[in-house]
Design a protein around this motif. Sequence first.
Motif, PDB file in Angstrom:
ATOM      1  N   SER A   1     -35.605 -22.479 -11.681  1.00 50.91           N
ATOM      2  CA  SER A   1     -33.869 -22.785 -11.087  1.00 50.91           C
ATOM      3  C   SER A   1     -33.925 -20.989 -11.077  1.00 50.91           C
ATOM      4  O   SER A   1     -34.247 -20.114 -12.417  1.00 50.91           O
ATOM      5  CB  SER A   1     -33.288 -23.316 -11.175  1.00 50.91           C
ATOM      6  OG  SER A   1     -33.286 -23.531 -12.936  1.00 50.91           O
ATOM      7  N   ARG A   2     -33.038 -21.007 -10.342  1.00 52.94           N
ATOM      8  CA  ARG A   2     -32.608 -19.299 -10.238  1.00 52.94           C
ATOM      9  C   ARG A   2     -30.985 -18.937 -10.398  1.00 52.94           C
ATOM     10  O   ARG A   2     -30.196 -20.199  -9.382  1.00 52.94           O
ATOM     11  CB  ARG A   2     -33.111 -18.480  -9.124  1.00 52.94           C
ATOM     12  CG  ARG A   2     -32.979 -17.039  -8.683  1.00 52.94           C
ATOM     13  CD  ARG A   2     -33.987 -16.772  -8.090  1.00 52.94           C
ATOM     14  NE  ARG A   2     -34.152 -15.237  -7.639  1.00 52.94           N
ATOM     15  CZ  ARG A   2     -34.963 -14.301  -7.270  1.00 52.94           C
ATOM     16  NH1 ARG A   2     -35.864 -14.651  -6.662  1.00 52.94           N
ATOM     17  NH2 ARG A   2     -34.848 -13.399  -6.867  1.00 52.94           N
ATOM     18  N   ASP A   3     -30.134 -18.858 -10.445  1.00 57.61           N
ATOM     19  CA  ASP A   3     -29.612 -18.749 -10.394  1.00 57.61           C
ATOM     20  C   ASP A   3     -28.868 -16.946 -10.200  1.00 57.61           C
ATOM     21  O   ASP A   3     -28.186 -16.347 -11.362  1.00 57.61           O
ATOM     22  CB  ASP A   3     -28.154 -18.927 -11.888  1.00 57.61           C
ATOM     23  CG  ASP A   3     -26.889 -18.594 -11.816  1.00 57.61           C
ATOM     24  OD1 ASP A   3     -26.217 -17.871 -10.476  1.00 57.61           O
ATOM     25  OD2 ASP A   3     -26.262 -19.595 -12.495  1.00 57.61           O
ATOM     26  N   SER A   4     -28.973 -16.561  -9.047  1.00 56.68           N
ATOM     27  CA  SER A   4     -28.557 -15.157  -9.198  1.00 56.68           C
ATOM     28  C   SER A   4     -26.662 -15.100  -9.605  1.00 56.68           C
ATOM     29  O   SER A   4     -26.469 -13.139  -9.597  1.00 56.68           O
ATOM     30  CB  SER A   4     -27.820 -15.082  -7.037  1.00 56.68           C
ATOM     31  OG  SER A   4     -29.242 -15.382  -6.445  1.00 56.68           O
ATOM     32  N   ASN A   5     -26.044 -15.375  -9.534  1.00 54.31           N
ATOM     33  CA  ASN A   5     -24.686 -14.708  -9.941  1.00 54.31           C
ATOM     34  C   ASN A   5     -25.265 -14.721 -11.836  1.00 54.31           C
ATOM     35  O   ASN A   5     -24.056 -13.645 -11.746  1.00 54.31           O
ATOM     36  CB  ASN A   5     -23.575 -15.881  -9.408  1.00 54.31           C
ATOM     37  CG  ASN A   5     -23.435 -16.644  -8.724  1.00 54.31           C
ATOM     38  OD1 ASN A   5     -23.476 -15.450  -7.596  1.00 54.31           O
ATOM     39  ND2 ASN A   5     -23.018 -17.823  -7.963  1.00 54.31           N
ATOM     40  N   LYS A   6     -25.616 -14.766 -12.353  1.00 50.32           N
ATOM     41  CA  LYS A   6     -25.652 -14.587 -13.825  1.00 50.32           C
ATOM     42  C   LYS A   6     -27.221 -14.328 -13.604  1.00 50.32           C
ATOM     43  O   LYS A   6     -27.356 -13.736 -14.296  1.00 50.32           O
ATOM     44  CB  LYS A   6     -25.908 -15.919 -14.351  1.00 50.32           C
ATOM     45  CG  LYS A   6     -24.689 -16.766 -14.511  1.00 50.32           C
ATOM     46  CD  LYS A   6     -25.185 -17.995 -15.202  1.00 50.32           C
ATOM     47  CE  LYS A   6     -23.964 -18.957 -15.469  1.00 50.32           C
ATOM     48  NZ  LYS A   6     -23.936 -20.348 -16.259  1.00 50.32           N
ATOM     49  N   ASN A   7     -27.847 -14.048 -12.512  1.00 51.31           N
ATOM     50  CA  ASN A   7     -28.958 -13.171 -12.751  1.00 51.31           C
ATOM     51  C   ASN A   7     -29.974 -13.458 -13.748  1.00 51.31           C
ATOM     52  O   ASN A   7     -30.178 -12.940 -14.305  1.00 51.31           O
ATOM     53  CB  ASN A   7     -28.752 -11.353 -12.514  1.00 51.31           C
ATOM     54  CG  ASN A   7     -29.469 -10.665 -12.365  1.00 51.31           C
ATOM     55  OD1 ASN A   7     -30.533 -11.000 -11.930  1.00 51.31           O
ATOM     56  ND2 ASN A   7     -30.012  -9.332 -13.191  1.00 51.31           N
ATOM     57  N   THR A   8     -30.313 -14.858 -13.754  1.00 46.73           N
ATOM     58  CA  THR A   8     -31.260 -15.473 -14.602  1.00 46.73           C
ATOM     59  C   THR A   8     -31.869 -16.464 -14.218  1.00 46.73           C
ATOM     60  O   THR A   8     -31.658 -17.590 -12.950  1.00 46.73           O
ATOM     61  CB  THR A   8     -30.291 -15.871 -15.936  1.00 46.73           C
ATOM     62  OG1 THR A   8     -29.195 -15.409 -16.513  1.00 46.73           O
ATOM     63  CG2 THR A   8     -30.811 -16.769 -16.451  1.00 46.73           C
ATOM     64  N   LEU A   9     -33.126 -17.018 -14.631  1.00 50.53           N
ATOM     65  CA  LEU A   9     -34.062 -17.766 -13.597  1.00 50.53           C
ATOM     66  C   LEU A   9     -34.715 -18.525 -15.114  1.00 50.53           C
ATOM     67  O   LEU A   9     -34.125 -18.314 -16.633  1.00 50.53           O
ATOM     68  CB  LEU A   9     -35.338 -16.831 -13.609  1.00 50.53           C
ATOM     69  CG  LEU A   9     -36.668 -17.033 -13.123  1.00 50.53           C
ATOM     70  CD1 LEU A   9     -36.995 -17.745 -11.677  1.00 50.53           C
ATOM     71  CD2 LEU A   9     -37.880 -16.582 -13.362  1.00 50.53           C
ATOM     72  N   TYR A  10     -34.652 -19.964 -14.781  1.00 55.22           N
ATOM     73  CA  TYR A  10     -34.829 -20.722 -15.823  1.00 55.22           C
ATOM     74  C   TYR A  10     -35.829 -21.838 -16.121  1.00 55.22           C
ATOM     75  O   TYR A  10     -36.731 -21.522 -14.333  1.00 55.22           O
ATOM     76  CB  TYR A  10     -33.307 -21.878 -15.906  1.00 55.22           C
ATOM     77  CG  TYR A  10     -32.191 -21.116 -15.933  1.00 55.22           C
ATOM     78  CD1 TYR A  10     -32.062 -21.179 -17.095  1.00 55.22           C
ATOM     79  CD2 TYR A  10     -31.132 -21.016 -15.053  1.00 55.22           C
ATOM     80  CE1 TYR A  10     -30.291 -20.761 -17.559  1.00 55.22           C
ATOM     81  CE2 TYR A  10     -30.365 -20.531 -15.143  1.00 55.22           C
ATOM     82  CZ  TYR A  10     -29.690 -19.582 -16.443  1.00 55.22           C
ATOM     83  OH  TYR A  10     -28.500 -18.953 -16.667  1.00 55.22           O
ATOM     84  N   LEU A  11     -36.766 -21.867 -16.416  1.00 57.98           N
ATOM     85  CA  LEU A  11     -37.421 -22.735 -16.290  1.00 57.98           C
ATOM     86  C   LEU A  11     -37.064 -24.021 -17.788  1.00 57.98           C
ATOM     87  O   LEU A  11     -37.172 -24.358 -18.878  1.00 57.98           O
ATOM     88  CB  LEU A  11     -39.068 -21.957 -16.929  1.00 57.98           C
ATOM     89  CG  LEU A  11     -39.940 -23.125 -16.662  1.00 57.98           C
ATOM     90  CD1 LEU A  11     -40.530 -23.537 -14.670  1.00 57.98           C
ATOM     91  CD2 LEU A  11     -41.365 -22.892 -17.691  1.00 57.98           C
TER      92      LEU A  11
END
Length: 118
Positions: free
Chosen positions: A70-80
């Motif tokens: 997943s990707r949170d553009s607001n937090k500029n963070t990618l998750y697995l």
Amino acid sequence: QVQFVESGGGLVQPGGSLRLSCADSGSIVRIYAMGWYRQAPGKQREQVASIVGSGATYYADSVKGRFIISRDSNKNTLYLQMNSLKPENTAVYYCNADSRYGLGPVSWGQGTQVTVSS
């Protein structure tokens, strides 16, 4: 210059879960397709998941149904999100641009170690 910082790895028992995070100073939101990669001892680095700007995702067969990118553009963070972990998932995990688009990965961060063991 893109500089990724991976975190969230650790030691987990088989069947357990971990959530990896990948952050930088603003590049992730500007990269159309991002992916997670891993390199196990004695093995070449391989891509395990990716997500494109549309939200469409890709998973390697070995992790399909167990891992969620997943990707949170607001937090500029990618998750697995890694569920039902297996010993063979032990590896150093990295984030980077999706190898299927553009130039793909150019430079790598330090990665985060995931060890699945009893």
